[in-house]
Each structure stands twice: as structure tokens, then as C-alpha cells.
Scaffold this active site. Structure first.
Site, short mmCIF file in Angstrom:
data_model
loop_
_atom_site.label_atom_id
_atom_site.label_comp_id
_atom_site.label_asym_id
_atom_site.label_seq_id
_atom_site.Cartn_x
_atom_site.Cartn_y
_atom_site.Cartn_z
CB CYS A 134 -52.45 6.29 27.21
SG CYS A 134 -53.47 7.25 28.37
CB CYS A 163 -53.33 11.66 26.98
SG CYS A 163 -52.60 10.93 28.46
CG ASP A 208 -56.52 12.20 -19.23
OD1 ASP A 208 -57.38 12.22 -20.12
OD2 ASP A 208 -55.54 12.97 -19.20
#
Length: 785
Positions: free
Chosen positions: A22, A25, A469
Site C-alpha cells: 500500500c 509502505c 522550429d
């Protein structure tokens, strides 16, 4: 490990962290690693990986020890080896070569180091199947009173005991490991919920009167209390492990789906290559191929690595690499990309890059890097998860005490506390961003759009100005010489072209390549002469010494001879690009070159405008050429004569006005502007410098992919926000319901498992995201000459 720049030498180490379940953790591992001086870490729950940036004097052993102290099982991810790609291949087209066994691909397909091994996955499936077989009778008997026979509850106890002990053992083990390290995670909540339900059932059976042989227990979706006989919660004790294990199984399958694109990229590389030397062929492992060697690509095989065609012609399928659906014709002198499928004739290719230097390896690396990051919203969710589980434990104890203190039936109090423990799982919080990011970056890679990470997606989502460009971006970059005008009384047209072509041999610019190619074709005396002292000035031109003469090929200035001045005016009127040839300080010739717009340039500009993104043209070309291109594309803001510094200054000016600026370019002269912008986008056909400075790379070289990238970013971030709203909203609704006794432990377990599965399923929708279809009849752009 990979080195990073900076005043203090730092490296990056990747770890696999097993046992995380989870977001709590994730938070714990990050905190534990960050306690080491100079260490920063980013942990991804979906991939079970930790990316750690640390000083060189911090050893990998220290990092592994820190993760172990947090209560998890770390494993060092080895650095990339110099090879084309992982030894994997998929599909009949990915032939390992003549005579290869049919199952060779499957035999050597690598495991995902972040995921479970095949053996672990098999054990998990077996655990789930046995749990389901044990749980089914318990659930049926508990929920259907008509089927309850004498002593049914004791049979349920016998069936439930192995579920509580063996099936839920992984949760108990991880909870105990966390307890040793003063950590509370999702496993703590699940373990406590199962133990509490089973313990209450034992009390009810042995001391609460529920063990009577003729006991009948009515079933209700809502908890009930106040009866003379204590209720048995064996159905909750078995349902919690069953639903959580089922949710984990479905979640793992779905999470594997989000990483499918990365595995498919890894599967594009050939395992073996047929090398041709001295007219003989032999089969080699791909790791033994070196640059310069020639290898054979037969029809139906994949090109083993990047190279140049020496002989033969064919059509190549690049769809899985660049997202380009149309086959590409190749012949002698044409570059080919490793992983492409040969659809036609026999090719002899000379290897130009191997291992990590190949285009396929770089693409795979970029996708992997992108999946390691975190969005801003996910970082907030991880911080919340760090205090969420302790807060839930405190809440469960408080609710238990409140109900008991208020004189409520102990059964109702225990029910409410257990339901809170089970339902309040932060697993969905930890999966909200990484699963969406994995699916989106994988889908983008299939479409030829590579995004470096979640920060790039966030920037792309908010872009409102895009600086384009011209050469190589809006135009094909395939310039050709239209006319050459020499100075009267000079060295002559042929000599000027020959010297200009010689000095341009070292140039990477499309104009230089066009001049060199034209000079080579026009040369009547063999190869062009060599150049010494070559120097390229970005945005200006090139210079060098050829046959003892100083030759310059550059942008024309003022004070040209009359014939060249007239030729310059004619070139500008025709929207051609002129370059001046100077030899030993004298103006000798003016070369006019033309380019054409990319087929999708008009559609790309139109789609960007419809998305609310304003296009701006910034080019080093002359005013007339730039405005001719802008006029055809409908671009109103044009900046010509832009040097690399000028482009960067333009970006700073736009950002200073509060605009969110993206820059698209493909050359060295675009690198500064790409780095200066909020977001840099490089054409995949451009230089490594431009690609390295960019946040997004358009692999297929299609300018229309820019609009697709913007739309994908917006869809991805919308998906992440929806996931987080669901993850937070789920807990905001279910925890109060559990606290007031309106949500039983069994339903709580089902709701908790469903929340994670729904988050992952919502992310998986990104795998089927489609770009906007091209509208029939849209203009494709005209020649800019």
C-alpha cells in the site's frame, strides 16, 4: 548505477522492494532511505521499484540495509548490460534465425524483476483456489439460514481455521515484520481484522452460547446486535482473506497489463543474428555482434540492431517502434532500426550501434525512466498514507471504546472496530498514479510518443504556447539545391560547389547535407576532398580548410556582389533558403535550396490551435522564407534570423509574460531553447543533443504527434485525478459507515478489494486511448520554395 552531474558526485541506484502492499509502505521505504545523508528516493508501488539518488560514498549495501530495516525485502537491480535488449523475442516475425526452435522465444523471455516470479505467481493462485474452496461452505452456511443443520457452526470453524492461519499467513507475517520495525501498513489492518473476527467467533462458540448444536444464525447485510446469543463472525474471518487475495490477484493481472508496452518493447530484439563474413554466414548471439559487422536480415525476421543497408532492398514495418503504420522502403545507404520487421527482400546490413546505444534500447530506457516518477498529486497521497494507517488504528480503538463506554452490546462494538480495520486500506492511494502512468507511457510509446516522466505530462497538460522550429520540424529537412549563382570572374560554379560540398561533409544540418550530396553528384573527379579545421557555428554556418583554401558556407550578409545580390533577392521571393560560399575571404557563389512541409504540418498546427495552444514560428532562416512557411500554415507570430541564443531569449520572454511554453526542435541549435522551455519536445529524427535536452520525443518524426501528445497528457492527468478522488472518497464514505455500525466486516473486505481493482481498471482504459482521426480532405502543406 549511473553517474549524474553536479558539484558533488552522485549516482542512481535502482532497487526492487518486495513486500510493499500500500501507499503507507511506499512512504515508509522512502523515509527510511532518506534518513541516510544526501539520499533521496522515489518508490513506485505499481512496479515495486525504488529509484535512489545518493552520493558515491553511499554503498549499495547501505541502501539494502536501510530497506531491510524498514521491514521489506530489497534486491539490487543490475545496471544495463551492453546488448541490444533483453534476450527476448515475440511472435513469428521475431525469428531468432534459421533453425531456431519454435519455443526459443518463450524459453528465454525475461521475468520482470519488479514483479512476482512464475513460482510465486503459481503459489498465489494455489493459495487463492484452496482459500475459495474452504470459504465457500462457510459463506453459504452463514448466509443461508435454511441450510444450517445441527452443529453447522463447528464445521464452519474447522473450515475457517486453515483460512485464518494458512491463507492469511502472508498478511500476518508482513504485519509482524512491520511491528518489529514499528510500522503499520495495510497488512496490519487486514491481519488485525481477521484475528479479531476469528477471536470473537471463538468466544461466541465456547463462551457466548453460539456453540449450541441447534443454534441458528439469521443473516443480514447490516450488522445486528442485542440478541441473546453472540453472533459468529466466521464468514467475516474467511471473507476478508478471500476478498483481499482475490483483489490482489485481479490487481496483479491488471498491473501486468499496464506494463505490457514495456515488455513488448523488450520483446522486439532478436536473440541471435546471422553474420556474413568473407562470403560465409554464421549464427551469433546478439551480444557478440560489434559495430561494423555485416549481418543478414531475411524476410519475416527482425532487424537485429541499428545499421545501414549495404545491399538489397525491402520494406520495413516500424509500427511497434515508431507508431508509423506505413511500411518504409529501404535500400543501399539507408539507415535501418533494430526491431523493425523485414517485410520483403533479403538485406545485408552493416551494424552501426549495438547494446544500449541502439534506438530501441534508448526508447525502452526512456519508457522505464518515465514510469519511475511521481505526479504532484501522488506525492501528496503518499504523505497522507504515511499517517493514514496509524490514524485508522487509533480510530478503531476509539470507536471500540466509545461503543463499549456508551453501553452498547460488545458484539456491535467489535463489529464496528473490525469493519474500520478492514475497510480503511490505503492500497488504492498508492496505485492511483503509477498504474495510470504506466498505461499512458506504454500507450504513448506504441504511438511514437516518449515522455520522460509525470512532470513532463503535467507540463504538457498546461502548455498554451508552442515554439516551432522550421527546418526538420515543420518541413521534412530534406533540402535540395535549386540553383547555383557564381560571381563573375571568380573561381567558377563547379569549383565553388566542389569546395562547398567538401566543407559541408562534416555538417549535421539539413542544408549542409543537401549541399554535400549535390556536390558529390556533380563531382566529375571522384570523391570530394577532405576538410581540415572544420568548425560549425550553430545558426551561422560552417568553415574549414579544403586543399589549402579557407572555405566558408554561411548565411548571406550585406555587401554582396551585384550578381549574388540579385540571386539573393530572387531566392527570397521564391521562399528559398540561400547560403553564401566564400573562399579565402571572397564571395564566390550563392546556393539556393528548397524544402517542403511535412505532410502533417498543416493538420498539426490546426489541431494545436483547436486545443488552445498558440503556435509560434522561430527559425534561423531569412524573413521571407520564414513568412512563406508561416503563411501556408496559418501561423501569425514569426521570428526569423533566430540564433540559438535568440530562441532561448524568446522562450524566456514568453515565460516572463506568464505563458506556459513548449519548444519543438531537432537540431543542435534548438537544444538551448528546449532546455529553457517549460517543456522541450524533440523530433525523433533529430540530433542526440536535442533529444537529450527534451522532455518529450516524437519517435515517429510526425509533427501531428504533438497534438496527440497534448491530448494524451490531458487524458492521463484526468485519469490520475479521478483515481485519487475515488481513493480518497472511498475512505471518506466507508469509514464513517463502519464506525456507526452500518458496514459489516465482510462487505468492508469486498469494498476494500474492489477499490483497488477499480483504480487499476480505470487506468487500464488508457491502453486503448486513440488519437483523433485525421479528417479526410485536410490540406497537407505545400512546398516552401
Amino acid at each position: 548505477m549511473t553517474a549524474e552531474g553536479g558539484t558533488v558526485a552522485r549516482v542512481t541506484t535502482d532497487l526492487v522492494v518486495r513486500g510493499m502492499t500500500c501507499a503507507a509502505c511506499v512512504n515508509r521505504v522512502e523515509k527510511r532511505l532518506s534518513r541516510i545523508d544526501g539520499v533521496t528516493a522515489s518508490v513506485n508501488l505499481a512496479t515495486s521499484r525504488a529509484r535512489v539518488h545518493h552520493p558515491v560514498d553511499v554503498t549499495a549495501e547501505a541502501l539494502l540495509a536501510a530497506v531491510e530495516k524498514a521491514g521489506y525485502e530489497p534486491e539490487l537491480v543490475p545496471p544495463p548490460v551492453p546488448r541490444a535488449a533483453p534476450r527476448a523475442t515475440t511472435g513469428p516475425a521475431a525469428s531468432a534465425g534459421p533453425g531456431a526452435p519454435a519455443d526459443a522465444a518463450d524459453a528465454d523471455t525475461p521475468e520482470d524483476p519488479a514483479g512476482p516470479t512464475r513460482e510465486e505467481a503459481r503459489k498465489d493462485r494455489e493459495r487463492l483456489l484452496i482459500t475459495a474452496l474452504l470459504c465457500l461452505p462457510v459463506l453459504v452456511l452463514s448466509m443461508v439460514p435454511a441450510l444450517q443443520f445441527r452443529n453447522w457452526q463447528w464445521l464452519c470453524l474447522v473450515l475457517a481455521a486453515p483460512v485464518v492461519v494458512w491463507s492469511a499467513w502472508p498478511f500476518h507475517l508482513r504485519a509482524a515484520r512491520g511491528l518489529r520495525h514499528s510500522a503499520a501498513t495495510m497488512d496490519t489492518l487486514v491481519s488485525l481484522g481477521v484475528i479479531a473476527s476469528f477471536a470473537w467467533s471463538l468466544y461466541a462458540l465456547f463462551l457466548g452460547g453460539a456453540g449450541d448444536p441447534g443454534m441458528r444464525m439469521p443473516f443480514s447485510l447490516l450488522p445486528s446486535a442485542g440478541t441473546e446469543v453472540a453472533h459468529v463472525y466466521l464468514e467475516a474471518a474467511v471473507a476478508v482473506p478471500l476478498f483481499v487475495l482475490t483483489g490482489r490477484h485481479l490487481e496483479a493481472r491488471a498491473r501486468r497489463g499496464t506494463g505490457a508496452a514495456l515488455r513488448s518493447l523488450a520483446g522486439l530484439a532478436a536473440k541471435d543474428v546471422t553474420v556474413r563474413e568473407d562470403g560465409r554466414e554464421r549464427l551469433l548471439p546478439i551480444e557478440e555482434l560489434i559495430p561494423g559487422q555485416g549481418f543478414v536480415v531475411r524476410p519475416g525476421e527482425r532487424v537485429a540492431t541499428d545499421g545501414v543497408v549495404v545491399s538489397g532492398s525491402s520494406a520495413l514495418d516500424l509500427s511497434l517502434i515508431t507508431g508509423e503504420s506505413d511500411p518504409v522502403e529501404v535500400g543501399p545507404g539507408r539507415a535501418v532500426v533494430g526491431g523493425a520487421v523485414n517485410m520483403g527482400g533479403l538485406l545485408l546490413v552493416q551494424a552501426t550501434a549495438v547494446g544500449a546505444d541502439t534506438r530501441l534500447a534508448r526508447i525502452t530506457h526512456l519508457v522505464t525512466e518515465a514510469q519511475a516518477g511521481k505526479a504532484r498529486a501522488q506525492r501528496l497521497a503518499d504523505r497522507v498514507a504515511g499517517v493514514f494507517v496509524p490514524a485508522v488504528l487509533s480510530l478503531a480503538v476509539t470507536v471500540l471504546g466509545f461503543w463499549l463506554g456508551a453501553g452498547a452490546d460488545p458484539q456491535a462494538a467489535v463489529t464496528a472496530a473490525v469493519a474500520i480495520l478492514v475497510v480503511a486500506c490505503p492500497c488504492a492511494l498508492g496505485l492511483a498514479t503509477p498504474t495510470a502512468l504506466m498505461a499512458a507511457t506504454g500507450r504513448g510509446a506504441r504511438l511514437g510518443i516518449l515522455v520522460k516522466g509525470p512532470q513532463s505530462l503535467e507540463a504538457l497538460r498546461h502548455v498554451d504556447v508552442i515554439v516551432l522550429d522550421k527546418t526538420g520540424t515543420l518541413t521534412t529537412g530534406h533540402m535540395s539545391v535549386v540553383r547555383v549563382t557564381e560571381t563573375a570572374g571568380g573561381i567558377g560554379r563547379d569549383t565553388a560547389v566542389r569546395l562547398a560540398g567538401a566543407v559541408e561533409q562534416g555538417s549535421e544540418h539539413p542544408l549542409g547535407r543537401a549541399v554535400a550530396s549535390y556536390a558529390q553528384r556533380a563531382a566529375a573527379r571522384g570523391p570530394l576532398p577532405g576538410v581540415a579545421g572544420f568548425l560549425a557555428v550553430p545558426g551561422s554556418g560552417v568553415t574549414g580548410i579544403v586543399e589549402g583554401r579557407r572555405v566558408e558556407v554561411r548565411t548571406p550578409g550585406e555587401g554582396l556582389p551585384a550578381s549574388l545580390a540579385q540571386a539573393l533577392a530572387e531566392a527570397e521571393a521564391a521562399a528559398l533558403t540561400p547560403v553564401l560560399v566564400r573562399v579565402d575571404g571572397f564571395d564566390e557563389a550563392l546556393i539556393a535550396l528548397g524544402d517542403v512541409l511535412r505532410p502533417g504540418s498543416y493538420r498539426a498546427v490546426d489541431r494545436l490551435r483547436r486545443l488552445g495552444v498558440e503556435p509560434v514560428l522561430a527559425t534561423g532562416d531569412r524573413e521571407a522564407t520564414a513568412r512563406a512557411v508561416a503563411r501556408e500554415l496559418g501561423i501569425t507570430e514569426v521570428h526569423a534570423h533566430c540564433s540559438p541564443e535568440g530562441k532561448a531569449a524568446l522562450v524566456r520572454e514568453l515565460r516572463g509574460g506568464g505563458r506556459r511554453v513548449a519548444v519543438i526542435g531537432d537540431g543542435v541549435n534548438d537544444a538551448a531553447a528546449l532546455a529553457e522551455a517549460d517543456l522541450g519536445i524533440a523530433m525523433g529524427s533529430g540530433t542526440d543533443v536535442a533529444i537529450g535536452a527534451a522532455d518529450v520525443t516524437l519517435v515517429r518524426g510526425d509533427i501531428e504527434a504533438v497534438a496527440d501528445a497534448v491530448r494524451l497528457a490531458r487524458r492521463t492527468l484526468a485519469t490520475i485525478r479521478l483515481n485519487l478522488v475515488w481513493a480518497f472518497g472511498y475512505n471518506a464514505v466507508t469509514v464513517p459507515l463502519a464506525a456507526v455500525g452500518l458496514l459489516g466486516p465482510m462487505l468492508a473486505a469486498a469494498a476494500m478489494s474492489a477499490s483497488s481493482v477499480l483504480v487499476v481498471a480505470n487506468s487500464l482504459r488508457l491502453r486503448t486511448w486513440q488519437p483523433a482521426p485525421r479528417r479526410p480532405g485536410s490540406p497537407v502543406g505545400k512546398a516552401s520554395r
